[in-house]
Design a protein around this motif. Structure first.
Motif, PDB file in Angstrom:
ATOM      1  N   THR A 138      15.642  34.690 -57.364  1.00  0.00           N
ATOM      2  CA  THR A 138      14.117  33.788 -58.650  1.00  0.00           C
ATOM      3  C   THR A 138      13.159  34.462 -57.818  1.00  0.00           C
ATOM      4  O   THR A 138      12.635  34.482 -56.962  1.00  0.00           O
ATOM      5  CB  THR A 138      14.891  32.130 -57.841  1.00  0.00           C
ATOM      6  OG1 THR A 138      16.255  32.027 -58.306  1.00  0.00           O
ATOM      7  CG2 THR A 138      13.754  31.392 -57.392  1.00  0.00           C
ATOM      8  N   PHE A 181       9.047  33.606 -58.629  1.00  0.00           N
ATOM      9  CA  PHE A 181       8.496  32.216 -58.900  1.00  0.00           C
ATOM     10  C   PHE A 181       7.100  32.953 -59.218  1.00  0.00           C
ATOM     11  O   PHE A 181       6.160  33.114 -58.673  1.00  0.00           O
ATOM     12  CB  PHE A 181       7.853  31.252 -57.860  1.00  0.00           C
ATOM     13  CG  PHE A 181       7.040  30.337 -57.527  1.00  0.00           C
ATOM     14  CD1 PHE A 181       6.920  29.325 -58.423  1.00  0.00           C
ATOM     15  CD2 PHE A 181       5.846  30.292 -56.532  1.00  0.00           C
ATOM     16  CE1 PHE A 181       6.113  28.693 -58.796  1.00  0.00           C
ATOM     17  CE2 PHE A 181       4.477  29.182 -56.890  1.00  0.00           C
ATOM     18  CZ  PHE A 181       4.797  28.416 -57.907  1.00  0.00           C
ATOM     19  N   ILE A 195       6.357  27.229 -53.428  1.00  0.00           N
ATOM     20  CA  ILE A 195       6.789  27.755 -51.958  1.00  0.00           C
ATOM     21  C   ILE A 195       7.683  27.074 -50.403  1.00  0.00           C
ATOM     22  O   ILE A 195       8.505  27.598 -50.098  1.00  0.00           O
ATOM     23  CB  ILE A 195       5.428  28.707 -51.559  1.00  0.00           C
ATOM     24  CG1 ILE A 195       4.738  29.780 -52.858  1.00  0.00           C
ATOM     25  CG2 ILE A 195       5.922  30.257 -50.549  1.00  0.00           C
ATOM     26  CD1 ILE A 195       3.701  30.211 -52.709  1.00  0.00           C
ATOM     27  N   CYS A 219       8.394  23.868 -50.874  1.00  0.00           N
ATOM     28  CA  CYS A 219      10.168  23.739 -51.083  1.00  0.00           C
ATOM     29  C   CYS A 219      11.218  24.884 -50.502  1.00  0.00           C
ATOM     30  O   CYS A 219      12.228  25.041 -50.257  1.00  0.00           O
ATOM     31  CB  CYS A 219      10.405  23.214 -51.800  1.00  0.00           C
ATOM     32  SG  CYS A 219       9.635  22.024 -52.457  1.00  0.00           S
ATOM     33  N   PHE A 220      10.806  26.074 -50.742  1.00  0.00           N
ATOM     34  CA  PHE A 220      11.741  27.568 -50.438  1.00  0.00           C
ATOM     35  C   PHE A 220      11.825  27.187 -49.004  1.00  0.00           C
ATOM     36  O   PHE A 220      12.963  27.750 -48.748  1.00  0.00           O
ATOM     37  CB  PHE A 220      11.209  28.752 -51.145  1.00  0.00           C
ATOM     38  CG  PHE A 220      11.013  28.689 -52.742  1.00  0.00           C
ATOM     39  CD1 PHE A 220      12.482  29.328 -53.236  1.00  0.00           C
ATOM     40  CD2 PHE A 220      10.411  28.939 -53.562  1.00  0.00           C
ATOM     41  CE1 PHE A 220      12.231  29.287 -54.035  1.00  0.00           C
ATOM     42  CE2 PHE A 220      10.733  28.724 -54.746  1.00  0.00           C
ATOM     43  CZ  PHE A 220      11.625  29.099 -55.214  1.00  0.00           C
ATOM     44  N   ASP A 221      10.238  27.167 -47.906  1.00  0.00           N
ATOM     45  CA  ASP A 221      10.423  27.250 -47.043  1.00  0.00           C
ATOM     46  C   ASP A 221      11.816  26.127 -46.145  1.00  0.00           C
ATOM     47  O   ASP A 221      12.138  26.885 -45.260  1.00  0.00           O
ATOM     48  CB  ASP A 221       9.191  27.514 -46.643  1.00  0.00           C
ATOM     49  CG  ASP A 221       8.245  28.544 -46.861  1.00  0.00           C
ATOM     50  OD1 ASP A 221       8.844  29.238 -46.864  1.00  0.00           O
ATOM     51  OD2 ASP A 221       6.999  28.300 -46.503  1.00  0.00           O
ATOM     52  N   ASN A 267      13.640  25.656 -47.736  1.00  0.00           N
ATOM     53  CA  ASN A 267      15.538  24.862 -48.189  1.00  0.00           C
ATOM     54  C   ASN A 267      16.373  26.604 -47.537  1.00  0.00           C
ATOM     55  O   ASN A 267      17.225  26.633 -47.417  1.00  0.00           O
ATOM     56  CB  ASN A 267      15.402  24.841 -49.493  1.00  0.00           C
ATOM     57  CG  ASN A 267      15.487  23.501 -50.141  1.00  0.00           C
ATOM     58  OD1 ASN A 267      16.479  22.618 -49.770  1.00  0.00           O
ATOM     59  ND2 ASN A 267      14.426  23.205 -50.821  1.00  0.00           N
ATOM     60  N   LYS A 268      15.411  27.341 -47.672  1.00  0.00           N
ATOM     61  CA  LYS A 268      16.127  28.696 -47.439  1.00  0.00           C
ATOM     62  C   LYS A 268      15.683  29.428 -45.787  1.00  0.00           C
ATOM     63  O   LYS A 268      16.102  30.628 -45.427  1.00  0.00           O
ATOM     64  CB  LYS A 268      15.429  29.881 -48.472  1.00  0.00           C
ATOM     65  CG  LYS A 268      15.404  29.351 -49.680  1.00  0.00           C
ATOM     66  CD  LYS A 268      16.823  29.097 -49.901  1.00  0.00           C
ATOM     67  CE  LYS A 268      17.369  31.196 -50.108  1.00  0.00           C
ATOM     68  NZ  LYS A 268      18.519  30.927 -50.827  1.00  0.00           N
ATOM     69  N   GLN A 303      11.521  33.530 -45.290  1.00  0.00           N
ATOM     70  CA  GLN A 303      12.207  34.174 -46.640  1.00  0.00           C
ATOM     71  C   GLN A 303      11.359  34.476 -47.883  1.00  0.00           C
ATOM     72  O   GLN A 303      12.036  35.040 -48.885  1.00  0.00           O
ATOM     73  CB  GLN A 303      13.713  33.231 -46.565  1.00  0.00           C
ATOM     74  CG  GLN A 303      14.349  32.934 -45.180  1.00  0.00           C
ATOM     75  CD  GLN A 303      15.316  34.184 -45.263  1.00  0.00           C
ATOM     76  OE1 GLN A 303      16.007  34.756 -45.927  1.00  0.00           O
ATOM     77  NE2 GLN A 303      14.678  34.808 -43.999  1.00  0.00           N
ATOM     78  N   PHE A 304      10.375  33.991 -47.825  1.00  0.00           N
ATOM     79  CA  PHE A 304       9.891  33.891 -49.579  1.00  0.00           C
ATOM     80  C   PHE A 304       9.140  34.799 -49.328  1.00  0.00           C
ATOM     81  O   PHE A 304       7.544  35.379 -48.639  1.00  0.00           O
ATOM     82  CB  PHE A 304       9.017  32.690 -49.609  1.00  0.00           C
ATOM     83  CG  PHE A 304       8.530  32.769 -51.086  1.00  0.00           C
ATOM     84  CD1 PHE A 304       9.376  31.870 -52.326  1.00  0.00           C
ATOM     85  CD2 PHE A 304       6.880  33.399 -51.320  1.00  0.00           C
ATOM     86  CE1 PHE A 304       8.479  32.392 -53.706  1.00  0.00           C
ATOM     87  CE2 PHE A 304       7.054  33.314 -52.228  1.00  0.00           C
ATOM     88  CZ  PHE A 304       7.316  32.789 -53.849  1.00  0.00           C
ATOM     89  N   VAL A 321      14.625  35.334 -52.951  1.00  0.00           N
ATOM     90  CA  VAL A 321      13.658  34.273 -53.451  1.00  0.00           C
ATOM     91  C   VAL A 321      12.557  34.963 -52.506  1.00  0.00           C
ATOM     92  O   VAL A 321      11.730  35.568 -52.257  1.00  0.00           O
ATOM     93  CB  VAL A 321      13.470  33.104 -52.988  1.00  0.00           C
ATOM     94  CG1 VAL A 321      14.491  31.975 -53.115  1.00  0.00           C
ATOM     95  CG2 VAL A 321      13.095  33.084 -51.364  1.00  0.00           C
TER      96      VAL A 321
END
Length: 273
Positions: free
Chosen positions: A5, A7, A19, A21-23, A25-26, A30-31, A53
Motif C-alpha cells: 500500500t 499513501f 501515517i 494509523c499505519f503505525d 495498526n502495523k 513499518q511505514f 506500507v
C-alpha cells in the motif's frame, strides 16, 4: 498475492494522522517514507516490499519508478482550506522543523517573509481561488459524491462504523496534543499515540470490525481477472474487442508515429505492462 500500500501524501490534509494509523495498526517503523529529495529509491523500495506500507509527498506513478505494482490510497481536503493551512504551516517555520534542516520550497520561503498576523481573505479572493482551481474542486466534490453513494449502498453497516469513528474522534480531540513531530512526514509523537490508543480501548469497536469484515468480504476475485493470469482486480482493466481479434496483439495510435506510453502486449483482453 497482495501488493504494498502506497499513501499519496498531499501536504496539510491530515496525512501525518494517516501515517500514525499505519503505525497503530502495523507497528512502529513499518511505514517507509519516500522523501522527495533523497538520492535513489533502492532502500525505500526494499523497505516497502518488506513492510508492505509506505508513501510520501509524491504523485501517482511510483509503481513505475520502483518497477513494482502497488495499491494506492490518499486523503483529500477542501482545496482552499488546505492552501491556507499550508501557508500558515510554512509561515510558522513548519512547526520548527526548518530550524532542524527540513527542506523548504520556493513558495514556502516566500511565506516566511510575510509579516506575521491574522490574514483576511476577501470573498472576491476566495471565489477567484475556487475558479482558478476548478479541477481540484471537481475532484473533491466527486470524492464526496462517491462517499455518499457508498454510504447509501452499504447502509447501516457503514454508517454505524462511521458514527463510532466520529464519537471516538471527538474524545481524542479532547486530549492535549503536544504537536511534536519527529519530522514533517513521519507522523505523530509516539507517546501521544499511546494516549490515543487508551481512548480507543474504552469503546466497543464491534461496529467498526463488522464493517471491516463486510468490506473485505466484497473483495472477491473475478473469474476474468484470474483467467487472464492477474492476481487482483486492480492489476489491469478489460475492454470489449471485436470478434476475431487474435490474442497477443499490441495497441498503437492510428496515423501517428508516436507510441503509446508503456504499451505492452494484450492477452485475453488484458494489457500487460
Amino acid at each position: 498475492m497482495s501488493f504494498p500500500t502506497f499513501f499519496i501524501h498531499p501536504p496539510k490534509c491530515g496525512g501525518s494522522t494517516v501515517i500514525s494509523c499505519f503505525d497503530l495498526n502495523k507497528g512502529n517503523d513499518q511505514f517507509i517514507s519516500f522523501v522527495w529529495d533523497q538520492d535513489g529509491w533502492g532502500h525505500c523500495r526494499a523497505k516497502l516490499l518488506e513492510t508492505q506500507v509506505g508513501g510520501g509527498h509524491l504523485p501517482y506513478g511510483i509503481h513505475r519508478i520502483i518497477k513494482h505494482p502497488v495499491n494506492y490510497c490518499t486523503i483529500l481536503r477542501d482545496p482552499l482550506s488546505r492552501q491556507i493551512s499550508h501557508y500558515l504551516y510554512a509561515a510558522n517555520g513548519k512547526n520548527g522543523q526548518i530550524t532542524r534542516g527540513v527542506s523548504v520550497s520556493t513558495p514556502e520561503a516566500m511565506a516566511l517573509q510575510v509579516p506575521k498576523g491574522k490574514a483576511h481573505i476577501s470573498e472576491a479572493t476566495r471565489q477567484r481561488f475556487i475558479d482558478d482551481n476548478s479541477l481540484d474542486y471537481e475532484l473533491f466534490r466527486d470524492a464526496n459524491r462517491m462517499i455518499e453513494s457508498y454510504a447509501k449502498e452499504t447502509g447501516d453497516v457503514f454508517s454505524n462504523a462511521l458514527e463510532l469513528v466520529r464519537v471516538i474522534q471527538s474524545e481524542i480531540d479532547q486530549l492535549e496534543n503536544p504537536h511534536v513531530y519527529s519530522a514533517t512526514v513521519f507522523g505523530i509523537d509516539g507517546s501521544f499515540l499511546a494516549r490515543v490508543q487508551e481512548v480507543i480501548r474504552r469503546f466497543d469497536l464491534a461496529p467498526i470490525n463488522t464493517y471491516l469484515e463486510f468490506a473485505q468480504s466484497r473483495q472477491r476475485p473475478r473469474a476474468d481477472v484470474a483467467g487472464a493470469g492477474y492476481p487482483s482486480l486492480q492489476s489491469g482493466f478489460s475492454i470489449s474487442l471485436p470478434d476475431g481479434i487474435p490474442d497477443g496483439f499490441r495497441a498503437t495510435a492510428a496515423n501517428s508515429t508516436e507510441s503509446l506510453h508503456n504499451a505492452g502486449t494484450w492477452r485475453q483482453g488484458w494489457h500487460c505492462e
